[in-house]
Design an enzyme around this catalytic site. Sequence first.
Site, PDB file in Angstrom:
ATOM      1  N   GLU A  43     -10.535 -21.610   6.167  1.00 15.11           N
ATOM      2  CA  GLU A  43      -9.837 -22.201   5.009  1.00 15.11           C
ATOM      3  C   GLU A  43     -10.510 -23.360   4.245  1.00 15.11           C
ATOM      4  OE1 GLU A  43      -6.843 -20.896   3.733  1.00 15.11           O
ATOM      5  OE2 GLU A  43      -7.418 -19.224   4.831  1.00 15.11           O
ATOM      6  N   SER A  68      25.731  23.452  13.120  1.00 19.29           N
ATOM      7  CA  SER A  68      26.818  23.617  13.635  1.00 19.29           C
ATOM      8  C   SER A  68      27.647  22.574  14.167  1.00 19.29           C
ATOM      9  CB  SER A  68      26.601  24.588  14.714  1.00 19.29           C
ATOM     10  OG  SER A  68      25.962  25.899  14.334  1.00 19.29           O
TER      11      SER A  68
END
Length: 657
Positions: free
Chosen positions: A98, A363
């Site tokens: 960074e 069903s």
Amino acid sequence: MANPQAGGTGARRTPLQAFLYWGTVIGVWGLIFLVAFLAVFAIDLPDVSKLNDVTRQPSISYLDRSGALIAVRGSQYAPPVDLEKLPEYVPEAFLAIEDRRFYWHPGFDPIGIARAGVANVKAGKVVAGGSTITQQLARNLFLTLDQNWRRKVQELILAVWLEIKFSKKEILALYLNRVYFGAGAYGIEAASQRYFNKPASKLTLGEASLLAGMMKGPSRYSPVSAKERAARRATIVLDEMVRTKAITPEEREAAVKTPVRVSAVLANQRAQYFTDWMDGQVRALVGEPTEDLYVETTLDLPIQAAAEQAVRAGVARNKAAGVQQAALVALDAEGRVRAYVGGVDYSESQFDRASVAKRQAGSAFKPFVYLTAMEQGRNPGVVVVDEPLKIGNWEPRNYDGRFAGAMTLETALAKSTNTVAARLANEVGTGNVASTARRLGISSKIQLDPSMALGAVEVSPLEMAQAYAPFSNGGFRARAWGISRIRTASGKVLYDHNIEKRGRQSVIGSPALPYMNQMMRTVVTGGTGTAARVPGFDIAGKTGTTSDYRDAWFVGYTGGFVVAVWTGKDDNTPMRRVTGGGAPAQIWKGFMGQALPRLKAGPIPGGRIAPPEPENQGPIDDILSGIGIGGEEPPEPQPRAPTPAPEPARPPEEVPF
């Protein structure tokens, strides 16, 4: 000619004098301009006097019915970590990727800004940033995420202020303790606990590189949802650490060869599908929280664990048959949600198949047809004929393509005979069947075409569970609910379900209720649902399978406890001959085998009623025709499987570099 310098006008300036003069003028005006420029951008600078105050989104803690923590939603902060207690390579990982010149710049890095500018110009778009760690800290502490020149200038001003106010070590500590790591985790301690279930002081080199790599985008480089991308980024971090001499090449190689074990969720983040379902309801009841909340729910964590285990095991067992997903919802007699599973793995897919997905019921919808018939005067012993049938242009077919002739309604339901259900619905009226289903708890749209008798109705497992609940609890409506009480951290009660509790509404009377329970017991004892039998318990239920095996269901119950299970694929493509009596019934039994002893469930209420002598229903006119939707496969002998032992906690997943 007169001397131009005569008359007291002074001597002409030398080049050096001119340079100094105009340099001073330009410098003064430049300083005035700079002060004015900074003043304009500093007018609305945020208050920096509360630097150490933490402002966060209030958290919501979800508790199970016994008070055990299920999950925490909202921002998670851990106590600040002391930089001295971290392994040296942890801060070095962040500096390497960074801000390599962190210890030498005044808060902003002209070299880094220039390099990023050149890269962006070459690419024709923004591909690199020049923000230092100090600038990132200023942005995180004081500014919004708006991308404009005012914010960028304010960021530079605040970065310089931070450099004047604090030492480099203090700035780095502030950064590591405040930066966002995704998944609601702020600061390296919270991130370490979130992803690795350990304190930051025990982070390994590989783990530190993964966390540092997330700074480019916590979601994009998450080691949970983007494992490969996160691993590639972590490798870049390690390479940069070698380049800055923070680690040796040998240490890099050792880190690359050691898999990092990442927890998909926190140890205290369980039942995530259920928590998602609750989250919206909490906000609907009390609005956006302004302080920490505690939500007391109806969930039973031990039962929930059994449900999750049963779903994972059942899908794995039937993977070769094309089963990819499953959902399970368990309710007690009052509609309390005791277990809720919206999919096989929340870390892989957050789509909730328990309440959001709508799939054809097959069903499993037939009990509403039969209940309507029972309420109109029929009984389980009524004799009907399984024979070719046309209703308009629709011609329902049975699963095996054959017709069995005369049989009772009880046998027809147990064997899931399509022609009988279609004829019955046509006789009692599909509108009446739909009204019955709505009365019991189906809220989805119900089309009234003849095929609805065979389950051409899209419903959720949650709906099916609450619609079957009256069969299990003596005939009372049981709307599914999961929130018992909501209170603040200070103890103020914002919502209490008991205050709003209403009287129980009877939705099934006698003799229809005992008739239905008798028939659905037969489904389990000798019909399509035999694989769901749990020895020693009074069990009833119904299987469901849709056209081309796209969906398979088993919805079953015992005294005061009902469970709906669905299996299928998210893309709605067919499975390979998977019926409701197969994978769903297996999952149901696997779950109930563990849950029933804990529940101490009794027999199904309502008793048994001996039906009148069998009577022939007589011929039925042919009216309508098409294809069958909900036929069931005749039951096959099922090997008796032992009740599975409780599954150990699932190990964390590995992220290979």
